[in-house]
Design an enzyme around this catalytic site. Structure first.
Site, PDB file in Angstrom:
ATOM      1  N   TYR A 178     -39.185  79.175   4.607  1.00 54.40           N
ATOM      2  CA  TYR A 178     -39.707  78.057   4.072  1.00 54.40           C
ATOM      3  C   TYR A 178     -41.125  77.809   4.524  1.00 54.40           C
ATOM      4  CZ  TYR A 178     -40.948  73.153   3.727  1.00 54.40           C
ATOM      5  OH  TYR A 178     -41.888  71.970   3.344  1.00 54.40           O
ATOM      6  N   THR A 191     -46.972  72.282   5.538  1.00 60.90           N
ATOM      7  CA  THR A 191     -45.811  71.776   6.287  1.00 60.90           C
ATOM      8  C   THR A 191     -46.196  72.260   7.968  1.00 60.90           C
ATOM      9  OG1 THR A 191     -43.679  71.806   6.877  1.00 60.90           O
ATOM     10  CG2 THR A 191     -44.556  73.927   5.767  1.00 60.90           C
TER      11      THR A 191
END
Ligand code: UFG
Length: 325
Positions: free
Chosen positions: A142, A118
């Site tokens: 995350y 990501t």
């Protein structure tokens, strides 16, 4: 033809991947624990196994029994604010579970692995156009849980006959142009989905998080990439690995930024409906601008994006949203 294991294949991106592999004649096994995945999004022709990537016995049976050649790993948790509130869930579902999956892969001599990473690994970069050389400095659990997985992959690739590609996604949006699958998570927080919901009257208004960023119109700027182009990048990665490519990391975006207001205008153009909006404060942790330099993906893997037109992206998302009723 390859035998591919798709983890998280009942999710938004994994379900598109499954269709794309089947469309080109590969065999697909989907492993998904249905924590957030939706069984009905998994293509009929795929073999579906309900289970966890951390279940080493199950994974080894699948890898061996189905003669898997390559693994594409999507399974994981993806909501940034949730990762702040419940970090152990993210280090568990993303980092620790992937460690177990990788152990099974090494034990069964899987040599090719494609990983969903990501843009969150970059945190709040100083550069507005981010290359793979931009320092990684994630600002939430995350992003850290995904970056730790990238580190594991690098170490494993040095120690074993194992090669990987990690794809760092920017803002993935849109849906399968054939209408077979799309973003179905009911509590999705993503801008384009939310704007479509507001246009359809399923939300009272779209909240615009911040109008005082140092961007041309004051709202956040992102690089929205059509799911079809993202999936095409995975196919390129898989083929490159099959042809002996070295392990590497690539940004997935178009190199063009669009503001929240520009997205609202696109939804209004496509839907022919005014999107009610409500201007509010910035969301904690949101950078002003995050845009990918995707030159490396184009040069090295020969990726040629074909669906970058924002109206095309929004149209596919809107069509899917309308059908969700
Ligand atoms: N936004 C709004 N209103 C909304 C939702 C979003 O104004 O209802 C704004 C955000 O503030 C941001 C932009 O729209 O400026 C995009 O927000 P998204 O929530 O759609 O996506 P993010 O850029 O926050 O997150 C994406 C991925 C994450 C990843 C991150 C990397 O969804 O998984 O990029 O920075 F971690």
């Amino acid at each position: 033809m390859s035998n591919v294991l798709v983890t998280g294949g009942a999710g938004f991106i994994g379900s598109h991947m499954t269709y794309a592999l089947l469309d080109r004649g590969d065999e697909v096994t989907v492993l998904d624990n249905l924590a957030t995945g939706v069984r009905s999004l998994v293509a009929q022709q795929a073999d579906f196994i309900e289970g966890d990537v951390a279940d080493a016995g199950l994974v080894r049976d699948i890898l061996r029994g189905r003669k898997i050649d390559a693994v594409i790993h999507f399974a994981g948790s993806v909501v940034v604010p949730e990762s702040v509130a419940d970090p152990l869930k993210y280090y568990g579902n993303n980092t620790a579970a992937t460690r177990d999956l990788l152990e099974a892969c090494i034990a069964e001599r899987i040599g090719r692995f494609v990983f969903s990473s990501t843009a969150a690994v970059y945190g709040m970069p100083d550069e507005t156009i981010v290359t793979e050389e931009t320092p990684t400095a994630p600002i939430n659990p995350y992003g850290r849980s995904k970056l730790m997985t990238e580190w594991m992959l690098r170490d494993i690739a040095k120690a074993h006959p194992f090669r990987f590609v990690a794809l760092r996604y920017f803002n993935v949006a849109g849906a399968d142009p054939a209408g077979r699958t799309g973003q179905s998570t009911p509590r999705a927080t993503h801008l384009i989905k939310r704007a479509c919901q507001a246009a359809l009257g399923r939300a009272p208004a779209l909240d615009i998080f911040g109008t005082d960023f140092s961007t041309p119109d004051g709202t956040g700027v992102r690089d929205y990439i059509h799911i079809s182009d993202l999936i095409a990048a995975h196919l390129k990665a898989l083929d490159a690995l099959a042809n002996g490519a070295e392990s590497d990391v690539y940004n997935c975006g178009y190199g063009r930024g669009l503001s929240v207001r520009e997205i609202v205008q696109a939804v209004e153009r496509v839907a022919g409906i005014k999107v009610p909006t409500r201007e509010g404060p910035r969301r904690p942790g949101d950078p002003a601008m995050l845009v990918a330099d995707s030159g490396k993906l184009k040069r090295t893997l020969g990726w040629t994006p074909q669906h970058g037109d924002i109206d095309e992206i929004v149209k596919s998302a809107f069509e899917w949203e309308r059908r969700l009723a």
